[in-house]
Motif scaffolding. Sequence first.
Motif, PDB file in Angstrom:
ATOM      1  N   VAL A  54      10.087  82.340  -3.009  1.00  0.00           N
ATOM      2  CA  VAL A  54      11.255  82.542  -2.141  1.00  0.00           C
ATOM      3  C   VAL A  54      12.455  82.981  -2.980  1.00  0.00           C
ATOM      4  CG1 VAL A  54      12.945  81.356  -0.668  1.00  0.00           C
ATOM      5  CG2 VAL A  54      10.482  80.933  -0.356  1.00  0.00           C
ATOM      6  N   SER A 109      11.889  86.625  -4.407  1.00  0.00           N
ATOM      7  CA  SER A 109      11.962  87.734  -3.433  1.00  0.00           C
ATOM      8  C   SER A 109      13.391  87.884  -2.894  1.00  0.00           C
ATOM      9  CB  SER A 109      10.971  87.516  -2.283  1.00  0.00           C
ATOM     10  OG  SER A 109      11.326  86.373  -1.529  1.00  0.00           O
ATOM     11  N   LEU A 110      14.090  86.765  -2.774  1.00  0.00           N
ATOM     12  CA  LEU A 110      15.457  86.851  -2.272  1.00  0.00           C
ATOM     13  C   LEU A 110      16.392  87.449  -3.331  1.00  0.00           C
ATOM     14  CD1 LEU A 110      17.077  86.336   0.245  1.00  0.00           C
ATOM     15  CD2 LEU A 110      17.569  84.033  -0.585  1.00  0.00           C
ATOM     16  N   GLU A 150      15.494  89.578  -5.524  1.00  0.00           N
ATOM     17  CA  GLU A 150      15.197  91.017  -5.540  1.00  0.00           C
ATOM     18  C   GLU A 150      15.898  91.728  -4.377  1.00  0.00           C
ATOM     19  OE1 GLU A 150      10.927  91.162  -5.764  1.00  0.00           O
ATOM     20  OE2 GLU A 150      10.972  90.771  -7.927  1.00  0.00           O
ATOM     21  N   ALA A 151      15.835  91.123  -3.194  1.00  0.00           N
ATOM     22  CA  ALA A 151      16.518  91.717  -2.037  1.00  0.00           C
ATOM     23  C   ALA A 151      18.026  91.775  -2.266  1.00  0.00           C
ATOM     24  CB  ALA A 151      16.206  90.905  -0.777  1.00  0.00           C
ATOM     25  N   THR A 153      18.893  94.543  -4.728  1.00  0.00           N
ATOM     26  CA  THR A 153      18.764  95.835  -4.031  1.00  0.00           C
ATOM     27  C   THR A 153      19.956  96.080  -3.117  1.00  0.00           C
ATOM     28  OG1 THR A 153      16.348  95.645  -4.082  1.00  0.00           O
ATOM     29  CG2 THR A 153      17.287  97.179  -2.484  1.00  0.00           C
ATOM     30  N   THR A 154      20.391  95.055  -2.406  1.00  0.00           N
ATOM     31  CA  THR A 154      21.522  95.182  -1.492  1.00  0.00           C
ATOM     32  C   THR A 154      22.818  95.434  -2.259  1.00  0.00           C
ATOM     33  OG1 THR A 154      20.386  93.633  -0.011  1.00  0.00           O
ATOM     34  CG2 THR A 154      22.697  94.070   0.460  1.00  0.00           C
TER      35      THR A 154
END
Lengths: 135, 135, 135, 135
Positions: D84, D87-88, D90-91, D94-95
């Motif tokens: 969790v 992946s968060l 990474e998001a 990216t944002t």
Amino acid sequence: MASVTMSMLEAYPKSINLDRAKLAAVVDTLNSCAQACTACADACLSEDMVAELAKCVRSNLDCADVCTTTARVLSRHTGYDANVTRSLLEACATTCRSCGDECARHADRHEHCRICADACRECERACRDLLATIS
Amino acid sequence: MASVTMSMLEAYPKSINLDRAKLAAVVDTLNSCAQACTACADACLSEDMVAELAKCVRSNLDCADVCTTTARVLSRHTGYDANVTRSLLEACATTCRSCGDECARHADRHEHCRICADACRECERACRDLLATIS
Amino acid sequence: MASVTMSMLEAYPKSINLDRAKLAAVVDTLNSCAQACTACADACLSEDMVAELAKCVRSNLDCADVCTTTARVLSRHTGYDANVTRSLLEACATTCRSCGDECARHADRHEHCRICADACRECERACRDLLATIS
Amino acid sequence: MASVTMSMLEAYPKSINLDRAKLAAVVDTLNSCAQACTACADACLSEDMVAELAKCVRSNLDCADVCTTTARVLSRHTGYDANVTRSLLEACATTCRSCGDECARHADRHEHCRICADACRECERACRDLLATIS
């Protein structure tokens, strides 16, 4: 009955790169999952065995935050960056998987965990289905 | 069909000082209003006349945040402080009133503002109805 | 050292009806309180006596949500509705008071509750001070 | 001066799998970036050329939501699922990259976009640095 999500998407003044009915369904599923997780965290805090549910409360709080944020990002359209949408949907599916697994461990003892596990499973599926149409 | 909000309230392990069906309806109304406002802000940003809608975008963003927070606070129960619930419901009703008024000004030109104004009116009513049962 | 909040307020292109330095300080205090409450909720969940801290976790979660939303609303300016700002600041002060009281009850046993109680007291004061300049 | 984030991490009653000083710095950077993005969205809405900034407003709103959620998830510790967190982060990176790129396009005309672009760059770096210590 159409949700307000679908009505708002139908009233959107510009083109959207995704199927509107599918998108509305995913947003509604995300919001339902967020609500289930917020409520499950609080129900866990009311159980006498709360000490055994501390990890479940944390997972619920994380999942509620991630689902709410994902629903918001999916509700913003024109000029969107597919990398943002994709990475966030992946993070959300991962978070729902983790929370669904944790809730499922308590599902036979706590009805709220059973309902919440179902909501997380459905939400994980919805995120992965939408991801498949973006990638 | 029962929402997940109602199912979770029925599964709540302790007593709740409010009528569960009424509470579930208010939480669902708050979440719908938050969704309408998030979507209306984005639809306004897509209009050619966005400069005239800047205040509407701001009202929408405020209302989405306040409704989401109010739904979360109403989803936490045992040991709650009625002063917190009451003051937040008042702030939420005030915010919905303000956003509904602003959206109503653009309702005849923009369908998304018309739908959002309705959602805000309904949410303001729901907050005031619940307030009346608490005070 | 100036916070990013103050730098952004100095770069704001239109007039703001409030003193910018005071406003920046309140927003920073709200964000710090939200962070303290999020962290205190999680620290409480890690205590062996979590069952006695369930109410404290709930208060922390409510206070984190309300402070985050209040900071966001205070960060949106032109054309704002003073009724919204005022009612939300009142709700936030009430929530900080309630959470500060609850944390203070555990402050001698848990350092995280002591720090969080201080953050809530400071935030309540900041909200009331700003309210006094608006009303 | 130590932030409340660091003080709360020092008071955490259980072990944490990450370096506490590094973690506190990342959480503070996420919260600063969220604040910059919320403020930049509103400043863009106040510019006469808002129509050209609609995409920037959207990126800002997405980035504010994702950074706030990531800071919250990073503030919950024991029993956490590394998938969790990873992946968060990474998001979120990216944002921040996407929002930083968009703000940078307007940085020479709008000081608020310049400051916000810097905040996004720093936040992207902080997320990637922390990711490198988890993977």
